[in-house]
Motif scaffolding. Sequence first.
Motif, short mmCIF file in Angstrom:
data_model
loop_
_atom_site.label_atom_id
_atom_site.label_comp_id
_atom_site.label_asym_id
_atom_site.label_seq_id
_atom_site.Cartn_x
_atom_site.Cartn_y
_atom_site.Cartn_z
N GLU A 228 0.82 -1.21 0.00
CA GLU A 228 0.00 0.00 0.00
C GLU A 228 0.86 1.26 0.00
N ASP A 229 2.01 1.21 0.67
CA ASP A 229 2.93 2.34 0.62
C ASP A 229 3.32 2.69 -0.81
N ILE A 230 3.54 1.67 -1.63
CA ILE A 230 3.93 1.89 -3.03
C ILE A 230 2.78 2.50 -3.81
N HIS A 231 1.58 1.99 -3.61
CA HIS A 231 0.41 2.61 -4.25
C HIS A 231 0.29 4.07 -3.81
N GLY A 232 0.54 4.32 -2.53
CA GLY A 232 0.43 5.69 -2.01
C GLY A 232 1.46 6.63 -2.61
N MET A 233 2.68 6.14 -2.82
CA MET A 233 3.68 6.97 -3.48
C MET A 233 3.24 7.31 -4.90
N ALA A 234 2.62 6.34 -5.58
CA ALA A 234 2.11 6.60 -6.93
C ALA A 234 1.00 7.65 -6.89
N ASP A 235 0.12 7.54 -5.90
CA ASP A 235 -0.96 8.53 -5.75
C ASP A 235 -0.38 9.94 -5.67
N PHE A 236 0.66 10.09 -4.84
CA PHE A 236 1.21 11.42 -4.60
C PHE A 236 2.00 11.94 -5.80
N ILE A 237 2.90 11.14 -6.31
CA ILE A 237 3.82 11.66 -7.33
C ILE A 237 3.12 11.90 -8.67
N THR A 238 2.06 11.18 -8.96
CA THR A 238 1.35 11.42 -10.23
C THR A 238 0.58 12.73 -10.20
N ARG A 239 0.43 13.34 -9.02
CA ARG A 239 -0.23 14.65 -8.92
C ARG A 239 0.77 15.76 -8.64
N PHE A 240 2.05 15.42 -8.63
CA PHE A 240 3.10 16.40 -8.39
C PHE A 240 3.29 17.25 -9.64
N ALA A 241 3.53 18.54 -9.45
CA ALA A 241 3.65 19.46 -10.59
C ALA A 241 4.72 18.99 -11.56
#
Length: 335
Positions: free
Chosen positions: A119-132
């Motif tokens: 889930e940590d890996i999914h969460g990193m994807a959630d965050f970085i795909t919305r990073f400017a």
Amino acid sequence: MTTTTAAATDAAKNPFTLVYAGAIAKNEAGKVNIHPVTYPLNGLDIAANVYTPANYDPQQPYPAIVVAHPNGGVKEQVAGLYAQRLAEQGFVTITADAAYQGGSGGLPRSTDKPQFRVEDIHGMADFITRFAGVDPQRLGLLGICGGGGYALSAAKSDKRFKSIATLSMFNSGRVRRNGFADSQMATVQQRLQQASDARATQAAGGNILYAGDADMSDAQIAALPFEMYRQGYEYYWRTHAHPNSTFKYTSSSLLDLMRWDATDQIALLEQPLLMVAGTAADSLYMTEEAFAKASGAKHKELFKIEGATHIETYWVPKYVDAAMGKLTPFYNKTL
């Protein structure tokens, strides 16, 4: 450095507490920069570092790579090294401390369950795909050691990851179940009972029991039967120690770890796959087994770094360079 204290003190000298060679000490215009961030994941605050390439322009689209750290590690060690090196090649990268570990939230501390690490890996994807500046259609994944096993698991279902690479992959479930190199097969049921008892004690409000942690002397480290563990203790407790890094994990976590395996349903992984490991690594068998079972990957490659052990791929310059020599063109091609 010869003591944990000396290495931890060295971490304190870096403003971002990074402990790898060549680490960023300050952000400068026109160079790779580091951005400490915190974001929520399932009610917990996750501590992460984002690295942006030189001359980063948030108005331009960049490929991004999620980097998952080893068991017991934190983002300031080898995961940070590879995140920084990949940023030097033009990728936006992120590496986060696992939930319940390092600088991230969660109680009991040092809970180490596979479902949380995935889930940590999914969460990193959630965050970085919305990073400017990040192009969400060009997202890659790199998992190191235990993070490699969890990366395989995450990418089986998370198709936001367009390609996946592992470095010195460690199948946490297999090792916790069977022992390193399958050396503890005879005691599986006994150890499951111990984990069950630890959970019962914890649930009843008793002491939280831990496994895997030890403050070993140099002589005790030298006497360990496997090179990965000998060099691992030297790396984590001596040369690259960080105050947030520990081998410790709750004994009750073994209930989840021992029934899990990085290769379960691995045929679901269809993305391009690169697996990197050293020829001298006594953990190599885990990479070779997972690679053989990854029958669904459209394009896959197993790259062996001649002469490298498991831990040496974390920090020895020539081996890091060799790994980067494969990772960079792999991500350039697949992202």
